[in-house]
Scaffold this motif. Structure first.
Motif, PDB file in Angstrom:
ATOM      1  N   ILE A 140      46.810  47.645  37.241  1.00  0.00           N
ATOM      2  CA  ILE A 140      46.321  47.483  38.608  1.00  0.00           C
ATOM      3  C   ILE A 140      47.158  48.358  39.541  1.00  0.00           C
ATOM      4  CG2 ILE A 140      46.121  45.858  40.526  1.00  0.00           C
ATOM      5  CD1 ILE A 140      45.631  43.683  38.289  1.00  0.00           C
ATOM      6  N   ARG A 194      38.596  47.869  39.260  1.00  0.00           N
ATOM      7  CA  ARG A 194      39.922  47.290  39.519  1.00  0.00           C
ATOM      8  C   ARG A 194      40.272  47.322  41.014  1.00  0.00           C
ATOM      9  NH1 ARG A 194      43.193  47.314  34.649  1.00  0.00           N
ATOM     10  NH2 ARG A 194      41.836  47.846  32.914  1.00  0.00           N
ATOM     11  N   ASP A 195      39.272  47.070  41.823  1.00  0.00           N
ATOM     12  CA  ASP A 195      39.493  47.169  43.265  1.00  0.00           C
ATOM     13  C   ASP A 195      39.328  45.818  43.975  1.00  0.00           C
ATOM     14  OD1 ASP A 195      36.807  46.767  42.973  1.00  0.00           O
ATOM     15  OD2 ASP A 195      36.189  48.505  44.187  1.00  0.00           O
ATOM     16  N   ASN A 196      39.390  44.741  43.213  1.00  0.00           N
ATOM     17  CA  ASN A 196      39.184  43.419  43.838  1.00  0.00           C
ATOM     18  C   ASN A 196      40.377  42.475  43.615  1.00  0.00           C
ATOM     19  OD1 ASN A 196      38.779  42.957  41.097  1.00  0.00           O
ATOM     20  ND2 ASN A 196      37.239  41.349  41.449  1.00  0.00           N
ATOM     21  N   VAL A 197      41.569  43.076  43.557  1.00  0.00           N
ATOM     22  CA  VAL A 197      42.743  42.276  43.213  1.00  0.00           C
ATOM     23  C   VAL A 197      43.439  41.732  44.465  1.00  0.00           C
ATOM     24  CG1 VAL A 197      44.974  42.254  42.051  1.00  0.00           C
ATOM     25  CG2 VAL A 197      43.088  43.662  41.138  1.00  0.00           C
ATOM     26  N   THR A 232      45.986  34.098  36.516  1.00  0.00           N
ATOM     27  CA  THR A 232      44.937  34.842  37.214  1.00  0.00           C
ATOM     28  C   THR A 232      43.704  33.962  37.338  1.00  0.00           C
ATOM     29  OG1 THR A 232      43.903  35.813  35.238  1.00  0.00           O
ATOM     30  CG2 THR A 232      45.776  36.997  36.183  1.00  0.00           C
ATOM     31  N   LEU A 260      38.420  40.541  37.035  1.00  0.00           N
ATOM     32  CA  LEU A 260      38.792  41.885  37.491  1.00  0.00           C
ATOM     33  C   LEU A 260      37.556  42.780  37.447  1.00  0.00           C
ATOM     34  CD1 LEU A 260      41.067  43.871  38.338  1.00  0.00           C
ATOM     35  CD2 LEU A 260      41.485  44.268  35.898  1.00  0.00           C
ATOM     36  N   SER A 261      37.267  43.449  38.557  1.00  0.00           N
ATOM     37  CA  SER A 261      36.100  44.335  38.611  1.00  0.00           C
ATOM     38  C   SER A 261      36.367  45.576  37.765  1.00  0.00           C
ATOM     39  CB  SER A 261      35.823  44.739  40.057  1.00  0.00           C
ATOM     40  OG  SER A 261      36.905  45.514  40.539  1.00  0.00           O
TER      41      SER A 261
END
Lengths: 402, 402
Positions: A169, A52-55, A44, A48-49
């Motif tokens: 995620i 968890r919306d920046n993957v 990775t 990770l925000s």
């Protein structure tokens, strides 16, 4: 996650370590069998925000691995080659210091790790840490060999989905990949439409044409006709089908490059001075020598059975057959993600026409799609080499609101 | 010479017999060695004029033989296939009833046997009657294997010249051929300028580009990496490098055809019903099955060492290097023959650009040349398949006064 900045160049994802995760449950496969245990090798980059919306999931091509960016924590003695036709070396990058898509992943790069949490896994069937034919079958205590189930791109994606579940995620801001990696991105968009915001599909297709099917069949046959293949059960025998794998790699190489690129790079230049030596067995032309070198270096770092399984999976990939009763439009009807398709003018293995077919189908369905055909001379390898020209396109696409 | 008309279709060269002629003197070779004895397998069609001024020499391609036209006097059990993608079967035509260029040679055909005396030989290094690596080396009493000298296109032409001397033929009204056969025609025009009135060079080149060099290197490597090759000394051992030869043939096949032709012929059609069977080892797609069939039928009729030597010779062929110190124009300066160049739009192995380079050089030199690029979809195989469209072009060209 693991980033140190002291001696690392600006824009680098830093020093990274490949990690491993064991999936808790058996993975059901398209062929009807299921696989357990399944281990996934991954890396990775970025953070990770909290939401968890920046993957962004990055998927690799036939001979790749999880080490997509940054410097390997355990570098090998071999130096990374990023000049000219170094795509092959990065594509697999086994033990190499620099990730295979390092030019695309890092702070300020196309997949910007200042903003996104980029996840890269070795695919199912791989030989670089994820469970594959060289892994030990717990039922027998020996490597699977050809007892490994025949897998599909959908199976690879199913494993990626299960793996991300373990990381907590649920959604992907984007899924991206080139070639077989692009097939995985498409499969994600079709199989998990409510979990993917955007798909970046580069130098890929919804279904390989018969010429591509043929090249893959020839490569597989070259491996399987090598007596050292031993029906796929060569592990622990002290030999491996290196001769056949070498031929497979040579075929691959020439199909990854364009004829004009070969003209530019090699022409008809001879190895020795300016005359021929009347030899059958030794290379005479630089391009002949180059092929042998690429074959020899590839067989050292890649498992022949993984080549077979992965080649079969990408040959089988056919969205229209799997999801549309033969209709690509019907297959893509469930897609909710915004799609960015990038193709390269000189790519004759995954020609721009395939991307155009996908774009046309999505447009007909009224779905958001952007198609960019980049005029570049390096053939299919462009997706690894033309990083500078892909970067602004991808950055802009990822900045758009979903 | 040997023609009977009773049960033969109109336009046929009739029933023909392959004959053999032993050259009286050793043949000097480019590599510095010389070869003796040399036997030449040949066929003739039509009647030699009293003035001996109506001779056309037809030169074959990589996997061909002397049986270019008519029905073989000793037909095999195998039927001739002249439909669709039958080029492969005719190209070699081992024991087949119908000659590999039957559509082009005969009464009223492109090479009109009512007017011309057409001569076809198996090339030096061949395995269909002319001395090659499978012939017995009189020095050892065993087949040459890789003790056979590495030969060139110029060596092939030198043998053809010596052979025609024995037939009492001093001049050629024309020399013609496709692919490697076209290289021989070019070599004739350069090496024996005062003995050739016209050259018909089809789907050929003055020097193969690096992609073509690479395909040939891969094919040769596939053969040489097969343990059954045994360093080239497999004769009498009860085994032969059929696996490697099969791969070489598959590679050849795909390069002889165009991607659109493969789309048309095979698409992604599956072998069995409309679903995949999850198999690594068995063909799933029709194109996969086709390749295996072609490989299996080729290895039965062709010698692997001949493939190696012929492939090496056509790779070496380079008029500019051999005769022009790197300049094609200088190399062609000695040409006196009228030249007809035919290329095919979809031929990516011997692309039209090579023919254009030859035509441009000849025009610059003020020499008579006609270039015809035929828009046809079948790739390199067009020179065998597009007989109907080549015929009027060639007939008209041959009717012009020299």
């Amino acid at each position: 996650m693991s980033t140190s900045g002291s001696t690392i160049a600006a824009g680098s994802a830093g020093t990274v370590e490949t990690r491993f995760l064991d999936l808790p449950a058996p993975v059901p496969l398209d062929c009807g069998r299921s696989l357990h245990p399944v281990r996934v090798a991954y890396e990775t980059y970025g953070t990770l925000s909290p939401a968890r919306d920046n993957v962004i999931l990055v998927c690799h091509a036939l001979s790749g691995d999880a080490h997509a960016a940054g410097y390997s924590a355990a570098p090998s003695a071999e130096a990374s080659t990023r000049d000219g036709f170094g795509a092959d070396d990065r594509d697999g990058s086994a033990g190499k210091a620099l990730g295979w898509w390092d030019g695309m992943i890092g702070p300020g790069k196309a997949f910007d790790t200042d903003r996104f949490f980029v996840v890269s896994t070795n695919l199912l069937g791989g030989c670089r840490g994820t469970t594959g034919p060289s892994s030990v079958d717990q039922a027998t205590g020996k490597p699977y060999g050809t007892d490994f189930p025949v897998i599909t791109v959908a199976d690879m994606v199913r494993v990626e989905r299960a793996f991300l579940d373990e990381l907590g995620i649920a959604r992907l801001a984007a899924v991206a990949g080139g070639s077989l990696g692009g097939m995985q991105a498409l499969e994600w968009a079709v199989s998990y439409p409510d979990q993917v915001d955007a798909a970046v599909v580069i130098a890929s297709t919804h279904a390989l044409g018969p010429q591509g099917v043929a090249w893959n069949a020839i490569a597989r046959d070259a491996i399987m006709r090598d007596p050292a293949w031993q029906g796929g059960h060569y592990y622990g025998t002290g030999s491996a089908p290196s001769d056949g794998m070498g031929i497979a790699r040579m075929v691959g190489h020439i199909t990854y490059l364009s004829a004009p690129a070969l003209d530019d790079k090699f022409g008809r230049r001879l190895q020795f001075a300016d005359d021929i030596r009347y030899t059958l067995t030794e290379p005479e032309y630089e391009v002949e020598s180059y092929l042998r070198y690429q074959a020899a270096s590839f067989v050292k770092r890649f498992d022949a059975n993984t080549y077979l399984y992965t080649s079969r999976a990408l040959t089988y990939f056919d969205l229209a057959r799997s999801y549309g009763s033969g209709s690509l439009e019907r297959a893509l009807d469930r897609v909710a993600a915004r799609a960015l398709l990038i193709a390269f003018s000189s790519d004759w293995l995954y020609p721009p026409s395939a991307s155009t077919e996908i774009a046309d189908a999505l447009r007909t369905l009224g779905k958001p799609v952007e198609l960019q055909v980049i005029d570049a001379p390096y053939g299919h390898d462009c997706f690894l080499l033309e990083e500078a020209r892909q970067t602004p396109i991808i950055r802009r696409f990822l900045e758009e609101p979903s």
